[in-house]
Scaffold this motif. Sequence first.
Motif, PDB file in Angstrom:
ATOM      1  N   SER A 167       0.849  -1.231  -0.001  1.00 25.65           N
ATOM      2  CA  SER A 167       0.055   0.020   0.130  1.00 25.65           C
ATOM      3  C   SER A 167       0.879   1.160  -0.156  1.00 25.65           C
ATOM      4  CB  SER A 167      -0.850  -0.055   1.201  1.00 25.65           C
ATOM      5  OG  SER A 167      -1.706  -1.088   1.204  1.00 25.65           O
ATOM      6  N   GLY A 168       2.112   1.214   0.080  1.00 24.99           N
ATOM      7  CA  GLY A 168       3.061   2.286   0.060  1.00 24.99           C
ATOM      8  C   GLY A 168       3.456   2.719   1.243  1.00 24.99           C
ATOM      9  N   ALA A 169       3.266   1.967   2.399  1.00 18.97           N
ATOM     10  CA  ALA A 169       3.818   2.781   3.558  1.00 18.97           C
ATOM     11  C   ALA A 169       5.367   2.401   3.778  1.00 18.97           C
ATOM     12  CB  ALA A 169       3.323   1.537   4.591  1.00 18.97           C
ATOM     13  N   ILE A 170       5.918   3.778   4.125  1.00 24.44           N
ATOM     14  CA  ILE A 170       7.329   3.512   4.428  1.00 24.44           C
ATOM     15  C   ILE A 170       7.838   2.407   5.475  1.00 24.44           C
ATOM     16  CG2 ILE A 170       7.551   5.846   3.795  1.00 24.44           C
ATOM     17  CD1 ILE A 170       8.010   6.745   6.548  1.00 24.44           C
ATOM     18  N   SER A 171       9.243   2.032   5.508  1.00 27.88           N
ATOM     19  CA  SER A 171       9.601   0.741   6.295  1.00 27.88           C
ATOM     20  C   SER A 171       9.545   1.215   7.461  1.00 27.88           C
ATOM     21  CB  SER A 171      11.042   0.538   5.814  1.00 27.88           C
ATOM     22  OG  SER A 171      11.833   1.731   5.789  1.00 27.88           O
ATOM     23  N   SER A 172       9.864   2.371   7.948  1.00 24.33           N
ATOM     24  CA  SER A 172       9.908   2.725   9.437  1.00 24.33           C
ATOM     25  C   SER A 172       8.374   2.622  10.263  1.00 24.33           C
ATOM     26  CB  SER A 172      10.368   4.176   9.656  1.00 24.33           C
ATOM     27  OG  SER A 172       9.642   5.224   9.070  1.00 24.33           O
ATOM     28  N   SER A 214      12.552  -6.902   8.871  1.00 20.51           N
ATOM     29  CA  SER A 214      13.573  -6.453   7.523  1.00 20.51           C
ATOM     30  C   SER A 214      12.549  -6.086   6.548  1.00 20.51           C
ATOM     31  CB  SER A 214      14.676  -7.453   7.407  1.00 20.51           C
ATOM     32  OG  SER A 214      15.319  -7.466   8.464  1.00 20.51           O
ATOM     33  N   ILE A 215      12.462  -4.859   5.906  1.00 17.63           N
ATOM     34  CA  ILE A 215      11.889  -4.605   4.668  1.00 17.63           C
ATOM     35  C   ILE A 215      12.995  -4.381   3.473  1.00 17.63           C
ATOM     36  CG2 ILE A 215      10.242  -2.930   3.850  1.00 17.63           C
ATOM     37  CD1 ILE A 215       9.185  -4.037   6.454  1.00 17.63           C
ATOM     38  N   LEU A 216      12.469  -5.271   2.295  1.00 17.63           N
ATOM     39  CA  LEU A 216      13.321  -5.157   1.041  1.00 17.63           C
ATOM     40  C   LEU A 216      12.325  -4.573   0.244  1.00 17.63           C
ATOM     41  CD1 LEU A 216      14.882  -8.648   1.300  1.00 17.63           C
ATOM     42  CD2 LEU A 216      15.734  -6.308   1.926  1.00 17.63           C
ATOM     43  N   PRO A 217      12.481  -4.191  -0.980  1.00 15.74           N
ATOM     44  CA  PRO A 217      11.759  -3.778  -1.980  1.00 15.74           C
ATOM     45  C   PRO A 217      10.431  -4.447  -2.199  1.00 15.74           C
ATOM     46  CG  PRO A 217      13.961  -3.496  -2.811  1.00 15.74           C
ATOM     47  CD  PRO A 217      14.112  -4.392  -1.496  1.00 15.74           C
TER      48      PRO A 217
END
Length: 107
Positions: A31-36, A56-59
Amino acid sequence: MNIEQSNNNQHEYLKQFCVMITEYASVMLESGAISSTIEDCVHRIARAFGIKADVSILPKRVLIALWTMDQEHSYNNVGRTIRHGINLDSVLRLTSLAYSIEKEPKT
């Protein structure tokens, strides 16, 4: 239900929780949320249930590792995103859900 109260089958409980929280984080990423924001929300929900979390967030991937507070049980999961876009309504609702879960007492 707090995971510390579930003595009989903590690993299965942790597994189900991990699958749920991985799906939650994957939808936020799609949905486009930023990783933080994703990390913060996952940590809020996990803490509310007495679980330690590492995110951990990857693309196109979300990696989740969970432990019981005593670190006797753990579970890892990888979520895959299929589509990407910006849906601020979904991000807002999912973020609000994390805050409301954090405020509600778990019994």
